[in-house]
Design an enzyme around this catalytic site. Structure first.
Site, PDB file in Angstrom:
ATOM      1  N   SER A   6      68.454  -3.170  23.522  1.00 34.26           N
ATOM      2  CA  SER A   6      68.428  -1.795  22.188  1.00 34.26           C
ATOM      3  C   SER A   6      66.840  -1.184  21.686  1.00 34.26           C
ATOM      4  CB  SER A   6      68.770  -3.069  20.843  1.00 34.26           C
ATOM      5  OG  SER A   6      68.323  -2.572  19.795  1.00 34.26           O
ATOM      6  N   HIS A  29      71.065   0.243  25.056  1.00 34.07           N
ATOM      7  CA  HIS A  29      71.607   0.592  23.344  1.00 34.07           C
ATOM      8  C   HIS A  29      71.658   1.196  22.644  1.00 34.07           C
ATOM      9  CE1 HIS A  29      74.750  -1.541  21.154  1.00 34.07           C
ATOM     10  NE2 HIS A  29      74.152  -2.006  19.767  1.00 34.07           N
ATOM     11  N   ASP A  31      71.477   2.460  18.741  1.00 37.78           N
ATOM     12  CA  ASP A  31      72.623   1.850  17.690  1.00 37.78           C
ATOM     13  C   ASP A  31      72.096   3.680  16.682  1.00 37.78           C
ATOM     14  OD1 ASP A  31      72.931  -0.303  17.833  1.00 37.78           O
ATOM     15  OD2 ASP A  31      70.784  -0.880  17.903  1.00 37.78           O
ATOM     16  N   MET A  33      73.037   5.080  13.435  1.00 38.59           N
ATOM     17  CA  MET A  33      72.681   4.775  11.792  1.00 38.59           C
ATOM     18  C   MET A  33      72.869   6.074  10.992  1.00 38.59           C
ATOM     19  SD  MET A  33      70.481   1.507  11.607  1.00 38.59           S
ATOM     20  CE  MET A  33      70.446   0.087  12.830  1.00 38.59           C
ATOM     21  N   HIS A  62      76.197   2.814  20.023  1.00 38.50           N
ATOM     22  CA  HIS A  62      77.267   1.712  19.248  1.00 38.50           C
ATOM     23  C   HIS A  62      77.098   2.869  17.671  1.00 38.50           C
ATOM     24  CE1 HIS A  62      75.911  -2.119  16.483  1.00 38.50           C
ATOM     25  NE2 HIS A  62      77.195  -1.683  15.657  1.00 38.50           N
ATOM     26  N   MET A  64      77.300   3.569  13.493  1.00 42.24           N
ATOM     27  CA  MET A  64      76.861   2.717  12.677  1.00 42.24           C
ATOM     28  C   MET A  64      76.923   3.411  11.513  1.00 42.24           C
ATOM     29  SD  MET A  64      74.548  -0.631  13.877  1.00 42.24           S
ATOM     30  CE  MET A  64      74.550   0.123  14.873  1.00 42.24           C
ATOM     31  N   MET A 133      79.127  -8.907  15.882  1.00 43.90           N
ATOM     32  CA  MET A 133      77.704  -8.230  15.126  1.00 43.90           C
ATOM     33  C   MET A 133      77.504 -10.284  14.888  1.00 43.90           C
ATOM     34  SD  MET A 133      76.881  -5.534  15.419  1.00 43.90           S
ATOM     35  CE  MET A 133      75.082  -5.511  14.632  1.00 43.90           C
ATOM     36  N   ASP A 169      76.190  -8.323  18.983  1.00 41.48           N
ATOM     37  CA  ASP A 169      74.653  -8.405  19.730  1.00 41.48           C
ATOM     38  C   ASP A 169      73.973  -8.287  17.412  1.00 41.48           C
ATOM     39  OD1 ASP A 169      73.026  -5.742  18.304  1.00 41.48           O
ATOM     40  OD2 ASP A 169      74.367  -4.566  18.213  1.00 41.48           O
TER      41      ASP A 169
HETATM   42  C1  DX5 Z   1      71.717  -3.603  14.194  1.00 42.89           C
HETATM   43  C2  DX5 Z   1      71.726  -3.590  16.323  1.00 42.89           C
HETATM   44  C3  DX5 Z   1      70.842  -4.210  16.431  1.00 42.89           C
HETATM   45  C4  DX5 Z   1      69.821  -4.345  16.557  1.00 42.89           C
HETATM   46  C5  DX5 Z   1      69.806  -5.261  17.680  1.00 42.89           C
HETATM   47  O1  DX5 Z   1      72.463  -2.760  13.581  1.00 42.89           O
HETATM   48  O2  DX5 Z   1      73.051  -2.975  15.873  1.00 42.89           O
HETATM   49  O3  DX5 Z   1      71.860  -3.318  17.948  1.00 42.89           O
HETATM   50  O4  DX5 Z   1      69.251  -3.530  17.337  1.00 42.89           O
HETATM   51  O5  DX5 Z   1      68.166  -5.889  17.965  1.00 42.89           O
HETATM   52  P1  DX5 Z   1      67.880  -7.564  18.004  1.00 42.89           P
HETATM   53  O6  DX5 Z   1      68.660  -8.145  19.254  1.00 42.89           O
HETATM   54  O7  DX5 Z   1      65.847  -7.424  17.669  1.00 42.89           O
HETATM   55  O8  DX5 Z   1      68.134  -8.370  16.779  1.00 42.89           O
HETATM   56 ZN    ZN Z   2      73.818  -2.629  17.831  1.00 44.00          ZN
END
Ligand code: DX5
Ligand code: ZN
Length: 209
Positions: A6, A29, A31, A33, A62, A64, A133, A169
């Site tokens: 991530s 990965h 993220d 947002m 991913h 969000m 999640m 995740d």
């Molecule tokens: C949370 C993200 C995850 C997160 C994982 O919203 O979707 O991908 O960054 O990081 P760790 O392993 O530090 O929880």
């Molecule tokens: Zn994620």
């Protein structure tokens, strides 16, 4: 066991060095947002375009976000391996999943920790990836929610014919990785544990085995 690093936990002042240290992961990965669906913002497609020109590691995106269809089109040119939507904020799930697939990208759906599995009943057969999640989305470095182990077991019991990726995740580390594997998970997203480790290569080996 496949591992997706991530990027949220990478060192943004030294992004290239930070990612070089985790070379050997199966996916990056990403993220995405929007400050609406989750209370945080991350990086956009420009940063990823640069990164993708140097690293050949496949991307696991991913989303969000509210308005996921807009974001699918924003990220499609990077040709990620996967784009994953959230069940909770995608009104036209079937249409959106098939839109991703029509772009030659594998499609996933993610569920927040407390979202019930029944929302997958009429779409699971079309999915390449299901992401459960194990923290409330929005931030890296949170603690793993242990009830998600039961949710993983319940997923395998409810959908015994599912052949795609089952990804977890949030808060994944060397302690819970073997438990997740035993429950039937075959892909882990790992942020904080991997990037803060003295020896990421060793950490990766531990997570895989
Ligand atoms: C949370 C993200 C995850 C997160 C994982 O919203 O979707 O991908 O960054 O990081 P760790 O392993 O530090 O929880
Ligand atoms: Zn994620």
């Amino acid at each position: 066991m496949q591992i997706a690093a991530s990027l949220l936990s990478a060192d943004f002042m030294n992004l290239k060095t930070s990612l070089d240290r985790v070379a050997g992961v199966d996916f990056f990965h990403i993220d995405v947002m929007d400050g609406h669906f989750v209370p945080n913002l991350t990086f956009g497609p420009c940063v990823l375009k640069n990164l993708h020109q140097y690293f050949k590691t496949p991307l696991d995106v991913h989303l969000m976000v509210e308005n996921p269809l807009f974001f699918i089109d924003l990220y499609k040119d990077l040709q990620p391996a996967f784009i994953t939507l959230h069940l909770e904020n995608t009104p036209h799930l079937h249409r959106s999943v098939h839109h991703i697939k029509s772009l030659g990208i594998k499609a996933g759906i993610s569920l927040n920790p407390s979202t019930p599995l029944c929302g997958l009943d009429y779409i699971v057969q079309d999915l390449d990836l299901v992401l459960l999640m194990s923290v409330n989305p929005g931030f890296g470095g949170q603690s793993f929610l242990p009830f998600v182990l039961d949710k993983v077991k319940a997923f395998r019991a409810r959908f015994p014919h599912y052949q795609g990726v089952l990804e977890v995740d949030g808060g994944v580390n060397a302690h819970n990785a073997p438990l997740l594997r035993a429950c039937g998970v075959n892909m882990l997203v790992v942020g904080n544990y991997l990037f803060s480790h003295d020896n990421p290569t060793h950490a990766l080996q531990t997570l895989r085995t």
